[in-house]
Motif scaffolding. Structure first.
Motif, PDB file in Angstrom:
ATOM      1  N   VAL A 197      45.180  55.800  29.025  1.00 49.59           N
ATOM      2  CA  VAL A 197      44.916  55.051  30.242  1.00 49.59           C
ATOM      3  C   VAL A 197      45.259  55.967  31.410  1.00 49.59           C
ATOM      4  CG1 VAL A 197      45.540  53.054  31.628  1.00 49.59           C
ATOM      5  CG2 VAL A 197      45.404  52.854  29.144  1.00 49.59           C
ATOM      6  N   ALA A 198      44.330  56.088  32.339  1.00 53.30           N
ATOM      7  CA  ALA A 198      44.545  56.937  33.511  1.00 53.30           C
ATOM      8  C   ALA A 198      44.783  56.060  34.731  1.00 53.30           C
ATOM      9  CB  ALA A 198      43.346  57.847  33.737  1.00 53.30           C
ATOM     10  N   ILE A 199      45.930  56.238  35.362  1.00 55.36           N
ATOM     11  CA  ILE A 199      46.242  55.536  36.608  1.00 55.36           C
ATOM     12  C   ILE A 199      46.012  56.509  37.751  1.00 55.36           C
ATOM     13  CG2 ILE A 199      48.017  54.282  37.905  1.00 55.36           C
ATOM     14  CD1 ILE A 199      49.390  53.666  35.251  1.00 55.36           C
ATOM     15  N   TYR A 200      44.848  56.404  38.394  1.00 54.93           N
ATOM     16  CA  TYR A 200      44.486  57.328  39.468  1.00 54.93           C
ATOM     17  C   TYR A 200      45.145  56.894  40.775  1.00 54.93           C
ATOM     18  CZ  TYR A 200      40.980  59.241  36.309  1.00 54.93           C
ATOM     19  OH  TYR A 200      40.350  59.843  35.250  1.00 54.93           O
ATOM     20  N   LEU A 201      45.745  57.858  41.460  1.00 54.35           N
ATOM     21  CA  LEU A 201      46.451  57.574  42.699  1.00 54.35           C
ATOM     22  C   LEU A 201      45.537  57.729  43.909  1.00 54.35           C
ATOM     23  CD1 LEU A 201      49.814  59.406  41.928  1.00 54.35           C
ATOM     24  CD2 LEU A 201      49.159  57.041  41.434  1.00 54.35           C
ATOM     25  N   CYS A 202      45.920  57.076  44.975  1.00 54.16           N
ATOM     26  CA  CYS A 202      45.108  57.089  46.207  1.00 54.16           C
ATOM     27  C   CYS A 202      45.082  58.483  46.829  1.00 54.16           C
ATOM     28  CB  CYS A 202      45.682  56.103  47.213  1.00 54.16           C
ATOM     29  SG  CYS A 202      45.620  54.374  46.695  1.00 54.16           S
ATOM     30  N   MET A 203      43.935  58.809  47.421  1.00 54.95           N
ATOM     31  CA  MET A 203      43.791  60.005  48.244  1.00 54.95           C
ATOM     32  C   MET A 203      43.442  59.576  49.662  1.00 54.95           C
ATOM     33  SD  MET A 203      41.761  62.649  45.731  1.00 54.95           S
ATOM     34  CE  MET A 203      40.251  61.670  45.757  1.00 54.95           C
ATOM     35  N   ASP A 204      43.376  60.531  50.567  1.00 57.67           N
ATOM     36  CA  ASP A 204      43.070  60.204  51.969  1.00 57.67           C
ATOM     37  C   ASP A 204      41.698  59.556  52.109  1.00 57.67           C
ATOM     38  OD1 ASP A 204      45.491  61.114  52.978  1.00 57.67           O
ATOM     39  OD2 ASP A 204      44.786  63.184  53.079  1.00 57.67           O
ATOM     40  N   GLN A 205      40.733  59.990  51.269  1.00 61.14           N
ATOM     41  CA  GLN A 205      39.366  59.473  51.374  1.00 61.14           C
ATOM     42  C   GLN A 205      39.107  58.270  50.473  1.00 61.14           C
ATOM     43  OE1 GLN A 205      40.327  62.403  50.246  1.00 61.14           O
ATOM     44  NE2 GLN A 205      38.995  63.251  48.644  1.00 61.14           N
ATOM     45  N   SER A 206      40.132  57.743  49.828  1.00 58.81           N
ATOM     46  CA  SER A 206      39.952  56.607  48.931  1.00 58.81           C
ATOM     47  C   SER A 206      39.566  55.353  49.717  1.00 58.81           C
ATOM     48  CB  SER A 206      41.242  56.336  48.151  1.00 58.81           C
ATOM     49  OG  SER A 206      41.579  57.438  47.343  1.00 58.81           O
ATOM     50  N   GLU A 207      38.669  54.529  49.118  1.00 52.00           N
ATOM     51  CA  GLU A 207      38.190  53.313  49.767  1.00 52.00           C
ATOM     52  C   GLU A 207      38.723  52.042  49.103  1.00 52.00           C
ATOM     53  OE1 GLU A 207      33.971  53.490  49.811  1.00 52.00           O
ATOM     54  OE2 GLU A 207      33.877  55.257  51.112  1.00 52.00           O
ATOM     55  N   SER A 208      39.573  52.181  48.135  1.00 53.94           N
ATOM     56  CA  SER A 208      40.120  51.020  47.450  1.00 53.94           C
ATOM     57  C   SER A 208      41.013  50.212  48.391  1.00 53.94           C
ATOM     58  CB  SER A 208      40.935  51.472  46.233  1.00 53.94           C
ATOM     59  OG  SER A 208      41.596  50.379  45.641  1.00 53.94           O
ATOM     60  N   PRO A 209      41.021  48.860  48.286  1.00 53.31           N
ATOM     61  CA  PRO A 209      41.878  48.029  49.154  1.00 53.31           C
ATOM     62  C   PRO A 209      43.360  48.383  49.063  1.00 53.31           C
ATOM     63  CG  PRO A 209      40.265  46.674  48.014  1.00 53.31           C
ATOM     64  CD  PRO A 209      40.161  48.040  47.429  1.00 53.31           C
ATOM     65  N   SER A 210      43.793  48.902  47.919  1.00 61.39           N
ATOM     66  CA  SER A 210      45.204  49.258  47.767  1.00 61.39           C
ATOM     67  C   SER A 210      45.522  50.612  48.366  1.00 61.39           C
ATOM     68  CB  SER A 210      45.586  49.255  46.284  1.00 61.39           C
ATOM     69  OG  SER A 210      44.768  50.167  45.561  1.00 61.39           O
ATOM     70  N   CYS A 211      44.502  51.284  48.934  1.00 58.77           N
ATOM     71  CA  CYS A 211      44.698  52.625  49.502  1.00 58.77           C
ATOM     72  C   CYS A 211      44.506  52.641  51.017  1.00 58.77           C
ATOM     73  CB  CYS A 211      43.741  53.621  48.861  1.00 58.77           C
ATOM     74  SG  CYS A 211      43.949  53.822  47.079  1.00 58.77           S
ATOM     75  N   THR A 212      44.671  51.494  51.638  1.00 54.88           N
ATOM     76  CA  THR A 212      44.441  51.415  53.090  1.00 54.88           C
ATOM     77  C   THR A 212      45.434  52.264  53.884  1.00 54.88           C
ATOM     78  OG1 THR A 212      45.777  49.388  53.117  1.00 54.88           O
ATOM     79  CG2 THR A 212      43.371  49.136  52.980  1.00 54.88           C
ATOM     80  N   SER A 213      46.593  52.511  53.310  1.00 57.71           N
ATOM     81  CA  SER A 213      47.608  53.307  54.021  1.00 57.71           C
ATOM     82  C   SER A 213      47.461  54.800  53.775  1.00 57.71           C
ATOM     83  CB  SER A 213      49.005  52.845  53.601  1.00 57.71           C
ATOM     84  OG  SER A 213      49.184  52.983  52.202  1.00 57.71           O
ATOM     85  N   GLY A 214      46.393  55.199  53.062  1.00 57.75           N
ATOM     86  CA  GLY A 214      46.156  56.620  52.818  1.00 57.75           C
ATOM     87  C   GLY A 214      46.602  57.059  51.440  1.00 57.75           C
TER      88      GLY A 214
END
Length: 304
Positions: A58-75
């Motif tokens: 299982v891969a848990i991908y972390l947010c990047m600056d260009q991520s558009e996921s709702p959980s990545c709004t803070s960057g």
């Protein structure tokens, strides 16, 4: 004496209905080949599952600056968020499900990307900064993936939770569909074989109604009278089963072992040993189909 008489009657029946016997052999051969192919395909699916389910993660991908996921709004994911995720994966709550965890940074992700797509048009199309960091989780039971996804899907700093089982399940579903199609064709062909066996036995009984009448008058039992007819169908079906086993053995030996195995080295493939396990079942199935069809036909049409 009785044995010689039964053999002579079988030989006479096979000669008189030669074309029908050949038809029974061919239909039985085709139908049992499909049955055997379906069985071998299930064995192959089992081999692949045993291999891949031991390796899937299982891969848990972390947010990047260009991520558009709702959980990545803070960057991009912060060090504190990464630590929270790592602590959760090592917590007592998830410990029964998690076997091993390791962190993959962007440089390692880029290296793995280059290795995976080496020699393809995708090689060199991304930079390390374009690939996300991730936690790679090996589960104790790969089928418990949903627990990890539900736990981390809305976790701050997590862009996506992806399970390699998803595409494996799609692959295995396609293979199961192929198995079902093979079994469907096999059932149709087995029905044809049953009808042909019944027709052959009926014609054979009709052509020898005088002989069977004489046998009945001299006190021969029903079993003794019916035995040659039953054995005619059984012999034809047995020949078809042997041919089907031989065809499957040749296919696995020349195609799978001699050609495919040199090109597919990532998981175990079926071999001729698996065919040897399947072959007795095909023989028994062919004999049972022929014997039951013959007995039912004789009860209805052998009136002397």
């Amino acid at each position: 004496m009785r044995f010689q008489f039964v053999l002579s009657e079988i030989g006479a029946g096979l000669r008189r209905n030669f074309s029908m016997v050949v038809s029974v052999i061919l239909v039985t051969f085709v139908s049992l080949t499909f049955v055997g192919a379906a069985a071998l395909l299930q064995v192959q699916i089992s081999h692949m599952k045993n291999f891949w389910y031991e390796k899937v993660q299982v891969a848990i991908y972390l947010c990047m600056d260009q991520s558009e996921s709702p959980s990545c709004t803070s960057g991009a994911a912060t060090d504190a968020q990464k630590k929270t995720i790592a602590n959760a994966l090592n917590s007592d709550e998830l410990k029964p499900y998690v076997e091993k965890v390791y962190f993959e940074n962007q440089s390692e992700a880029y290296k793995h990307f280059q290795e995976q797509f080496k020699g393809t048009s995708l090689e060199g199309t991304v930079t390390p900064k374009q690939l996300p960091e991730s936690f790679r989780v090996k589960l104790v039971d790969p089928e418990k993936y949903e627990i990890i996804r539900e736990y981390f899907a809305s976790q701050p700093g997590v862009e996506e939770v992806q399970d390699q089982n998803e595409w494996l399940d799609q692959l295995f579903s396609l293979m199961n569909v192929a198995t079902a199609v093979s079994l469907g064709v096999a059932v149709i062909m087995l029905v044809c074989a049953i009808l042909l066996v019944g027709t052959t036995i009926r014609l054979s009984a009709f052509s020898r109604r005088r002989e069977t009448g004489i046998m009945r008058l001299v006190g021969a039992s029903n079993g003794f009278i019916q035995l040659p007819f039953v054995l005619e169908g059984v012999i034809a079906a047995a020949i078809g089963a042997v041919l089907a086993s031989g065809a499957l053995w040749a296919l696995v030996h020349y195609f799978v072992e001699n050609w495919l195995r040199n090109r597919v080295t990532s998981f175990s493939l079926i071999g001729t040993t698996d065919v040897l396990w399947v072959a007795p079942g095909l023989l028994v199935l062919g004999i049972l189909v022929a014997a039951i069809s013959s007995v039912v036909t004789l009860r209805r049409y052998l009136k002397v």
